[in-house]
Design an enzyme around this catalytic site. Sequence first.
Site, short mmCIF file in Angstrom:
data_model
loop_
_atom_site.label_atom_id
_atom_site.label_comp_id
_atom_site.label_asym_id
_atom_site.label_seq_id
_atom_site.Cartn_x
_atom_site.Cartn_y
_atom_site.Cartn_z
N ASP A 196 29.48 44.42 34.93
CA ASP A 196 29.70 43.01 34.84
C ASP A 196 28.60 42.07 33.87
OD1 ASP A 196 32.36 42.91 36.29
OD2 ASP A 196 31.01 42.93 38.12
N ASP A 205 28.67 43.52 39.63
CA ASP A 205 27.93 44.89 39.05
C ASP A 205 27.24 44.44 38.21
OD1 ASP A 205 27.44 47.39 37.63
OD2 ASP A 205 28.63 48.17 39.55
N ASP A 230 33.57 39.40 41.99
CA ASP A 230 34.33 40.62 41.85
C ASP A 230 34.96 41.05 43.36
OD1 ASP A 230 35.57 42.55 40.23
OD2 ASP A 230 33.96 44.18 40.56
#
EC number: 7.2.2.8
Length: 674
Positions: free
Chosen positions: A569, A565, A367
Amino acid sequence: MNHSNQMHHDNHESHNHHSGHAHHHGNFKVKFFVSLIFAIPIILLSPLMGINLPFQFTFPGSEWVVLILSTILFFYGGKPFLSGGKDEIATKKPGMMTLVALGISVAYIYSLYAFYMNNFSSATGHTMDFFWELATLILIMLLGHWIEMNAVGNAGDALKKMAELLPNSAIKVMDNGQREEVKISDIMTDDIVEVKAGESIPTDGIIVQGQTSIDESLVTGESKKVQKNQNDNVIGGSINGSGTIQVKVTAVGEDGYLSQVMGLVNQAQNDKSSAELLSDKVAGYLFYFAVIVGVISFIVWMLIQNDVDFALERLVTVLVIACPHALGLAIPLVTARSTSIGAHNGLIIKNRESVEIAQHIDYVMMDKTGTLTEGNFSVNHYESFKNDLSNDTILSLFASLESQSNHPLAISIVDFAKSKNVSFTNPQDVNNIPGVGLEGLIDNKTYKITNVSYLDKHKLNYDDDLFTKLAQQGNSISYLIEDQQVIGMIAQGDQIKESSKQMVADLLSRNITPVMLTGDNNEVAHAVAKELGISDVHAQLMPEDKESIIKDYQSNGNKVMMVGDGINDAPSLIRADIGIAIGAGTDVAVDSGDIILVKSNPSDIVHFLTLSNNTMRKMVQNLWWGAGYNIVAVPLAAGALAFVGLILSPAVGAILMSLSTVIVAINAFTLKLK
């Protein structure tokens, strides 16, 4: 503190369970020295391996002294091996302890027979006993296991240090302002504790008074001191560097960071990887292999030489030289060391299979926000597109809606509005729009905060040139919509983390392709990717898109690691071959992911890969040694090279067996992170 020590104790037992003698750990040292007292007279009064030396320490009845001392030594010094063998047989997992128990039992029982034949039988000739071999065998085994247990204990030394970080007591600030020293076990959540400079912080908590710099190196591996102010979190076990602070306790006992980490590490060490299951299986077969080879060698040498003393010596040597223990400990010791080192450096391995899989990773997907960038946004531009609304009014509307969110972009807008003294209100009916933004009511009017993808999808007009200009500068751009009309926008910049560029370069040097996955717009994503050297970029993604992209890459036979995360995620982390939750902080237990990175440092991704490589290398070395040692040593003990004069005595066999395990333990202990 008691809890932490118990956690450490449990952990220590867990990685010794292969040995079948963890509960004898404290006895080996004492038993060795007591047995030495009994063994010295036996060695002096017995012929060395049947050979009468020029000097003899014998006297009438000395053979009875040898018998009595040998019997005491057999039952006292040999007890750990006899009871260990009994335990192994009871669990139907005969191993090293059973082999040693068989070896010393055969030596003792045959020596009793020899004593009877030499003293009470009318048969002519002398029957050689094995009392000398029995004494040296037990001594060497006790010494070897004492050294080995120390080496095994050191394998988890980093975790042991963590368990000792918490102090036994703390200074509690009472309601009347008085200070009172209390036991750690008496501290409760919401209590206030005072910590002076240089002292260890007793529990996880929030600073309510004072400011300081904290040394977290022993807790999370953070090498630099971390500046902490009022309302900042602190971790129990870290050291207060400067200034007296008062801390409001947020977690005690099992809920504390250190206890969570040790619990996760303990669990990981108990879960067996596929490589360990294989080595356990081979170690199990090795027992039967040694017994069969020992019996065959006895029969063969009886047929060749018809010398029961020599044939029996071969049998005993085979039994004591075989070491399934070296094979059984080859992986657990390395695991104990690697998981402890990882935890000590803020890399918490929850799933041990991931250490093996890491060798085959093709893609690392990340990310953007919070992983590659700081996630600390600054507002660089905001503007109204409606004549009757000022720029500050637009900022106020943005801040009102975002005040209900804890997203980094939202926090940045609210903080910026406060710094500009722009007032904002509490909205009503605020709802999150996944992958887009949010909506809510302000003064009975519905407003939406969206990204550019939403505008394109719903064909809403906006200033494309302004968007391109700001996006190419690396800004994340949000739009404010009222009645399907774009009435304002805000552009926020984020800083790339210092270590991100080096991390990308390190991945590429390992032939691993970094991939950026982000919900941000294409322009921003590519601007950040270009600066970092990432060529594979997927932007404007919905949360579910990340999971499907991982699936696509995997369908082509690729191994994928996802870094993100641990909460937001979670589906992607679960879908990936290895899921890494980054920036977990003290919430290590609630995150998804096979690996938890406590800090938000991208270089820890590479540190994990390095630790995995080093761990696997040590495992392979230990497996080769454990298997190779037995493949060579057992035939030698059986007398395979007797025709060239190479014959191993039981005592030499015992030395080699003890050394084989110590070497495995020392090799595991030399494992390093870098």
